[in-house]
Write an enzyme that holds these catalytic residues in place. Structure first.
Site, PDB file in Angstrom:
ATOM      1  N   HIS A 244       0.842  -1.204   0.000  1.00  0.00           N
ATOM      2  CA  HIS A 244       0.000   0.000   0.000  1.00  0.00           C
ATOM      3  C   HIS A 244       0.877   1.255   0.000  1.00  0.00           C
ATOM      4  CE1 HIS A 244      -3.650   2.352   1.172  1.00  0.00           C
ATOM      5  NE2 HIS A 244      -2.708   3.160   1.632  1.00  0.00           N
ATOM      6  N   GLU A 245       1.857   1.282   0.896  1.00  0.00           N
ATOM      7  CA  GLU A 245       2.717   2.464   0.982  1.00  0.00           C
ATOM      8  C   GLU A 245       3.613   2.588  -0.244  1.00  0.00           C
ATOM      9  OE1 GLU A 245       2.024   4.719   3.125  1.00  0.00           O
ATOM     10  OE2 GLU A 245       0.579   3.357   4.046  1.00  0.00           O
TER      11      GLU A 245
ATOM     12  N   HIS B 179       1.803   4.382  -3.050  1.00  0.00           N
ATOM     13  CA  HIS B 179       1.926   5.837  -2.900  1.00  0.00           C
ATOM     14  C   HIS B 179       3.290   6.301  -3.424  1.00  0.00           C
ATOM     15  CE1 HIS B 179      -1.667   6.627  -0.530  1.00  0.00           C
ATOM     16  NE2 HIS B 179      -1.334   5.691   0.341  1.00  0.00           N
TER      17      HIS B 179
END
Length: 144
Positions: free
Chosen positions: A66-67, A70
């Site tokens: 998820h990170e 980004h």
């Protein structure tokens, strides 16, 4: 897991899932309480919640992905926020978690009840029952 092991794991997942290197810093941040991780726009490093990693070891790859979504979208100049279509599409492609697992709450709620009508009130903080009254019938409150 140490910060060095975390750094190695993030670099490995980045190459395996995104086919791009992660060249910044990944570390644990004990101040994170409800989120799994955080991407910093200013210096591009990643913070991760050590408590969540300890309680939900099966969610570690999903949180890291998820990170990294980004991170990599920002590096490419594409939409990197949660509402962007590019973010949602890439997150689904790599199999990252959309939401972090919910952490159990540490606070014990306080329970108050009206002496007249029985209306229940749940509060996270203690309250002075001599000062406050029931919102329904204006009766006195008692701690249960």
């Amino acid at each position: 897991m140490t910060d060095q092991e975390l750094q190695q794991l993030v670099e490995t997942i980045s190459l395996a899932s995104f086919h791009r290197p992660f060249v910044h810093q990944a570390k644990f941040n004990g101040r994170l309480k409800t989120t799994g991780g955080r991407f910093h726009l200013k210096d591009h490093h990643l913070d991760f919640n050590p408590t969540m990693f300890a309680q939900y070891p099966e969610a570690i790859p999903g949180i890291i992905k998820h990170e990294l979504v980004h991170y990599h979208l920002y590096q490419q100049g594409l939409g990197h926020t949660h509402r962007d279509a590019a973010f949602k599409q890439l997150l689904q492609q790599v199999g990252g978690l959309r939401y972090a697992p919910t952490m159990p709450t540490k606070t014990q709620p306080y329970h108050y009840q009206c002496q007249n009508c029985g209306q229940d009130y749940w509060r996270k903080r203690r309250m002075n029952v001599a000062r406050y009254r029931c919102s329904r019938c204006y009766g006195l409150l008692k701690a249960v």
